[in-house]
Design a protein around this motif. Sequence first.
Motif, mmCIF file in Angstrom:
data_model
loop_
_atom_site.group_PDB
_atom_site.id
_atom_site.type_symbol
_atom_site.label_atom_id
_atom_site.label_comp_id
_atom_site.label_asym_id
_atom_site.label_seq_id
_atom_site.Cartn_x
_atom_site.Cartn_y
_atom_site.Cartn_z
ATOM 1 N N HIS A 163 -4.749 6.397 -1.572
ATOM 2 C CA HIS A 163 -3.670 5.414 -1.292
ATOM 3 C C HIS A 163 -4.212 3.971 -1.919
ATOM 4 N N HIS A 167 -4.868 -0.268 -2.619
ATOM 5 C CA HIS A 167 -5.145 -1.599 -2.030
ATOM 6 C C HIS A 167 -4.794 -2.793 -2.997
ATOM 7 N N ASP A 199 -8.312 2.978 7.685
ATOM 8 C CA ASP A 199 -8.335 4.015 6.869
ATOM 9 C C ASP A 199 -9.461 5.247 7.280
ATOM 10 N N GLU A 202 0.601 -1.053 -0.056
ATOM 11 C CA GLU A 202 0.111 0.143 -0.037
ATOM 12 C C GLU A 202 0.914 1.166 -0.100
ATOM 13 N N SER A 252 -10.864 0.657 5.079
ATOM 14 C CA SER A 252 -10.968 -0.187 6.388
ATOM 15 C C SER A 252 -10.947 0.553 7.440
HETATM 16 ZN ZN LIG Z 1 -6.937 1.194 2.885
#
Ligand SMILES: [Zn+2]
Length: 220
Positions: free
Chosen positions: A132, A134, A145, A66, A142
């Motif tokens: 970002h 994944h 996140d 990531e 998430s």
């Molecule tokens: Zn993420």
Amino acid sequence: MTTANIRLLPIETPTPQPGYIPFKQSRHWRSNIEQAHPGQPGITVFMTQKAYVRANVHAQSDMDNEIGGWLIGNWRKDQETGEEYIVVERCLPALHTRRGSAYLTFTQDSQLAMFEIMEEKFPDKELVGWYHTHPKMSVFLSNHDLFLHNSFFPHHWQVALVIEPHSHTAGYFIRDKDGNLDAKFYSGFHELVPERYCSIVRWTNMTEELTGSEGVMENE
Ligand SMILES: [Zn+2]
């Protein structure tokens, strides 16, 4: 005795700058989720082709971990309709993040470096969000996140962009009018297309929405 105060956040912008929403210079890309469950994001997102390219080139530079960075641009309000929008003009890769396959943290060093670059290079711009990747996962936020987003990007007009570099899918996470954020609902965006340029969007989970005015010749 005095202690030095270090300001980690830029001065608050209490109101958006006035502008004219650039629908006519843009193409509207809707995500697959938006098409299945139409919703109304609290803010309309425009992105320049330069920012789109930069984000994708960065996303493709590491297909296993990531990686991410910041979205720089402007928060504005249309002078005629009052509609709020942001223009993502630049993507600034974060250089000092701690990487992991399902884990990314913006470190304090990287945050400081980003604000230094912003002050020096983009004094009239704002931090409109972050992006970002994944790799080999789906497009969602998430719990980690969500924690990052609410901690570092708390304004209703700040957005999160997630890119999956293997399938070329992506989505913008945008708070609704009440400030709520759905970790599974992502939107497309408006691609700013300069005159005589073509679209460069290749995200496979997005479809262009053609409005009535497109393709119509203007008669004076
Ligand atoms: Zn993420």
